[in-house]
Write a protein that holds these residues in place. Structure first.
Motif, PDB file in Angstrom:
ATOM      1  N   ARG A 136     -31.185   7.651 -57.713  1.00  0.00           N
ATOM      2  CA  ARG A 136     -29.971   7.018 -57.174  1.00  0.00           C
ATOM      3  C   ARG A 136     -30.052   5.493 -57.176  1.00  0.00           C
ATOM      4  N   LEU A 137     -31.197   4.948 -57.538  1.00  0.00           N
ATOM      5  CA  LEU A 137     -31.365   3.494 -57.579  1.00  0.00           C
ATOM      6  C   LEU A 137     -30.468   2.885 -58.659  1.00  0.00           C
ATOM      7  N   PRO A 138     -30.174   1.598 -58.528  1.00  0.00           N
ATOM      8  CA  PRO A 138     -29.483   0.909 -59.629  1.00  0.00           C
ATOM      9  C   PRO A 138     -30.293   1.076 -60.917  1.00  0.00           C
ATOM     10  N   ARG A 142     -34.304   1.771 -61.257  1.00  0.00           N
ATOM     11  CA  ARG A 142     -34.706   3.151 -61.563  1.00  0.00           C
ATOM     12  C   ARG A 142     -35.586   3.173 -62.808  1.00  0.00           C
ATOM     13  N   ASP A 143     -35.152   2.488 -63.847  1.00  0.00           N
ATOM     14  CA  ASP A 143     -35.925   2.486 -65.089  1.00  0.00           C
ATOM     15  C   ASP A 143     -37.315   1.895 -64.876  1.00  0.00           C
ATOM     16  N   ALA A 144     -37.381   0.780 -64.163  1.00  0.00           N
ATOM     17  CA  ALA A 144     -38.675   0.134 -63.915  1.00  0.00           C
ATOM     18  C   ALA A 144     -39.599   1.057 -63.129  1.00  0.00           C
ATOM     19  N   VAL A 145     -39.087   1.682 -62.081  1.00  0.00           N
ATOM     20  CA  VAL A 145     -39.912   2.579 -61.256  1.00  0.00           C
ATOM     21  C   VAL A 145     -40.381   3.783 -62.069  1.00  0.00           C
ATOM     22  N   LEU A 146     -39.484   4.391 -62.825  1.00  0.00           N
ATOM     23  CA  LEU A 146     -39.868   5.570 -63.593  1.00  0.00           C
ATOM     24  C   LEU A 146     -40.885   5.225 -64.682  1.00  0.00           C
ATOM     25  N   HIS A 172     -37.870  -5.861 -60.254  1.00  0.00           N
ATOM     26  CA  HIS A 172     -37.109  -4.617 -60.101  1.00  0.00           C
ATOM     27  C   HIS A 172     -37.895  -3.574 -59.305  1.00  0.00           C
ATOM     28  N   VAL A 173     -39.199  -3.506 -59.529  1.00  0.00           N
ATOM     29  CA  VAL A 173     -40.031  -2.559 -58.770  1.00  0.00           C
ATOM     30  C   VAL A 173     -40.045  -2.962 -57.295  1.00  0.00           C
ATOM     31  N   HIS A 174     -40.190  -4.248 -57.033  1.00  0.00           N
ATOM     32  CA  HIS A 174     -40.186  -4.742 -55.655  1.00  0.00           C
ATOM     33  C   HIS A 174     -38.857  -4.423 -54.973  1.00  0.00           C
ATOM     34  N   GLU A 175     -37.761  -4.702 -55.647  1.00  0.00           N
ATOM     35  CA  GLU A 175     -36.433  -4.423 -55.079  1.00  0.00           C
ATOM     36  C   GLU A 175     -36.232  -2.920 -54.873  1.00  0.00           C
ATOM     37  N   ALA A 176     -36.744  -2.121 -55.787  1.00  0.00           N
ATOM     38  CA  ALA A 176     -36.630  -0.664 -55.665  1.00  0.00           C
ATOM     39  C   ALA A 176     -37.360  -0.177 -54.421  1.00  0.00           C
ATOM     40  N   ARG A 177     -38.532  -0.722 -54.172  1.00  0.00           N
ATOM     41  CA  ARG A 177     -39.278  -0.329 -52.966  1.00  0.00           C
ATOM     42  C   ARG A 177     -38.467  -0.621 -51.704  1.00  0.00           C
ATOM     43  N   LYS A 178     -37.849  -1.797 -51.674  1.00  0.00           N
ATOM     44  CA  LYS A 178     -37.022  -2.147 -50.502  1.00  0.00           C
ATOM     45  C   LYS A 178     -35.838  -1.182 -50.388  1.00  0.00           C
TER      46      LYS A 178
END
Length: 184
Positions: A136-138, A142-146, A172-178
């Motif tokens: 559900r991430l932007p 999402r792509d960076a985390v995956l 993007h990974v940092h923002e995804a964590r937040k």
């Protein structure tokens, strides 16, 4: 990494490069061997992005067709595997956009493959919730985390696939964590 492992990687890359050159020149057998080498990774990546086997199979088949159409234009500026990742991510996005246009939203957790039998159901439920939240991430988060966590790629490799700078992947990974802290 010892010399033997490095030699094995170099040898595998040389074989892939030779197959790419042959496939670019119209050798169907070389193209089939490339697909055979990369199909499992394509399917696994699609599975992680889509969340179910049927969609992953659709994406994998679409990627194989797109690779066949685009192989002559592969210029080798990036690794072949990075190029395949990019095509796979684009195919996933195309599938998702297509479903949204038709008004059908995909429930990423509606199907679990039969060979997934987690020993600890509570841990499995938590993991499913986490990956559902990741989906559900932007898009860029999402792509960076995956790529970094699901595919276990370095930030540099993810940057090459996403066609962005390594620092941007880290952002993007940092923002995804937040964002995930708020979703979970």
């Amino acid at each position: 990494m010892d010399g033997t492992a490095a030699e094995t990687i170099d040898h595998a890359q040389a074989i892939t490069q030779a197959l790419v050159v042959r496939a670019r020149n119209g050798d169907g057998q070389a193209f089939a061997l490339l697909l055979e080498q990369h199909y499992e990774r394509i399917y696994r990546t699609a599975w992680k992005w889509c969340g179910n086997g049927d969609d992953a199979e659709d994406v994998a088949q679409d990627v194989c067709i797109k690779l066949g159409q685009a192989i002559a234009g592969f210029d080798g500026r990036s690794a072949f595997s990075s190029w395949v990742y990019r095509i796979t991510l684009n195919a996933v996005r195309d599938l998702q956009r297509s479903r949204q246009r038709r008004g059908r939203h995909v429930d990423a957790l509606r199907q679990i493959t039969p060979d997934e039998h987690p020993a600890d159901q509570e841990e499995a439920a938590t993991s499913k919730q986490l990956w559902a939240a990741v989906r559900r991430l932007p898009e860029k988060q999402r792509d960076a985390v995956l790529l970094v966590y699901a595919e276990e790629l370095s930030h540099a490799a993810a940057a090459e696939i996403m066609n962005i700078k390594e620092a941007t992947v880290s952002f993007h990974v940092h923002e995804a964590r937040k964002t995930l802290r708020g979703l979970l």
